[in-house]
Motif scaffolding. Structure first.
Motif, PDB file in Angstrom:
ATOM      1  N   PRO A 133       0.874  -1.214   0.053  1.00 18.58           N
ATOM      2  CA  PRO A 133      -0.032  -0.055  -0.184  1.00 18.58           C
ATOM      3  C   PRO A 133       0.803   1.211   0.035  1.00 18.58           C
ATOM      4  N   TYR A 134       2.106   1.105   0.328  1.00 25.00           N
ATOM      5  CA  TYR A 134       2.836   2.440   0.725  1.00 25.00           C
ATOM      6  C   TYR A 134       2.886   3.112  -0.767  1.00 25.00           C
ATOM      7  N   TRP A 135       3.076   2.330  -1.774  1.00 22.29           N
ATOM      8  CA  TRP A 135       3.174   2.761  -3.238  1.00 22.29           C
ATOM      9  C   TRP A 135       2.079   3.717  -3.621  1.00 22.29           C
ATOM     10  N   THR A 136       0.559   3.418  -3.116  1.00 22.12           N
ATOM     11  CA  THR A 136      -0.290   4.081  -3.499  1.00 22.12           C
ATOM     12  C   THR A 136      -0.477   5.538  -2.687  1.00 22.12           C
ATOM     13  N   CYS A 137       0.463   5.630  -1.874  1.00 16.93           N
ATOM     14  CA  CYS A 137       0.337   7.022  -0.996  1.00 16.93           C
ATOM     15  C   CYS A 137       1.432   7.937  -1.765  1.00 16.93           C
ATOM     16  N   LEU A 138       2.167   7.747  -2.537  1.00 18.25           N
ATOM     17  CA  LEU A 138       3.055   8.527  -3.296  1.00 18.25           C
ATOM     18  C   LEU A 138       2.437   9.420  -4.420  1.00 18.25           C
ATOM     19  N   PRO A 139       2.529  10.828  -4.324  1.00 19.17           N
ATOM     20  CA  PRO A 139       1.788  11.534  -5.400  1.00 19.17           C
ATOM     21  C   PRO A 139       2.647  11.327  -6.834  1.00 19.17           C
ATOM     22  N   SER A 140       3.808  11.043  -6.746  1.00 23.76           N
ATOM     23  CA  SER A 140       4.530  10.842  -8.138  1.00 23.76           C
ATOM     24  C   SER A 140       5.904  10.230  -7.606  1.00 23.76           C
TER      25      SER A 140
ATOM     26  N   VAL B 211       7.255   7.249  -8.273  1.00 21.31           N
ATOM     27  CA  VAL B 211       7.197   5.860  -7.591  1.00 21.31           C
ATOM     28  C   VAL B 211       8.474   4.888  -8.295  1.00 21.31           C
ATOM     29  N   PRO B 212       8.730   4.934  -9.687  1.00 21.96           N
ATOM     30  CA  PRO B 212       9.969   4.351  -9.819  1.00 21.96           C
ATOM     31  C   PRO B 212      11.138   4.734  -9.070  1.00 21.96           C
ATOM     32  N   ALA B 213      11.230   6.058  -8.871  1.00 19.97           N
ATOM     33  CA  ALA B 213      12.519   6.456  -7.957  1.00 19.97           C
ATOM     34  C   ALA B 213      12.295   6.133  -6.610  1.00 19.97           C
ATOM     35  N   ALA B 214      11.079   5.998  -6.149  1.00 18.67           N
ATOM     36  CA  ALA B 214      11.024   5.463  -4.942  1.00 18.67           C
ATOM     37  C   ALA B 214      11.437   3.688  -4.689  1.00 18.67           C
ATOM     38  N   ARG B 215      10.918   3.303  -5.848  1.00 19.97           N
ATOM     39  CA  ARG B 215      11.377   1.945  -5.642  1.00 19.97           C
ATOM     40  C   ARG B 215      12.865   1.316  -5.829  1.00 19.97           C
ATOM     41  N   MET B 216      13.672   2.545  -6.497  1.00 23.60           N
ATOM     42  CA  MET B 216      15.351   2.180  -6.608  1.00 23.60           C
ATOM     43  C   MET B 216      15.428   2.792  -5.068  1.00 23.60           C
ATOM     44  N   ALA B 217      15.047   3.678  -4.549  1.00 20.19           N
ATOM     45  CA  ALA B 217      15.466   4.192  -3.210  1.00 20.19           C
ATOM     46  C   ALA B 217      15.418   3.193  -2.217  1.00 20.19           C
ATOM     47  N   LEU B 218      14.102   2.304  -2.310  1.00 17.75           N
ATOM     48  CA  LEU B 218      13.873   1.035  -1.453  1.00 17.75           C
ATOM     49  C   LEU B 218      15.041   0.221  -1.558  1.00 17.75           C
ATOM     50  N   LYS B 219      15.547  -0.151  -3.037  1.00 14.64           N
ATOM     51  CA  LYS B 219      16.349  -1.204  -3.207  1.00 14.64           C
ATOM     52  C   LYS B 219      17.969  -0.860  -2.385  1.00 14.64           C
TER      53      LYS B 219
END
Length: 76
Positions: A50-57, A59-67
């Protein structure tokens, strides 16, 4: 952008890296099937969190940051 990831999402990403490492070093065919299924399960858990639905924009950068964050923790 600085992200604060939920603990369960970080744990799933760390687990993904651990399973991937075990798969890469496994010598047993039967075990690779189990590990591939676990990778798939973790991938779904990470990508549908559900975290990904909370981001306004971004998401790909956030996924890389998670990794990167999970990988950095694994190196320590």
């Amino acid at each position: 952008m600085n992200h604060t990831f939920p603990d369960d999402l970080m744990e799933a990403q760390r687990a993904w890296y651990a399973v991937y490492h075990r798969l890469a070093t496994s010598q047993h065919t039967a075990q690779t099937t189990v590990l591939r299924r676990e990778l798939l399960r973790l991938s779904v858990r990470i990508s549908t969190h559900p975290y990904w639905t909370c981001l306004p924009s971004g998401v790909p950068a956030a996924r890389m940051a998670l990794k990167q964050a999970a990988w950095s923790e694994a190196d320590q």
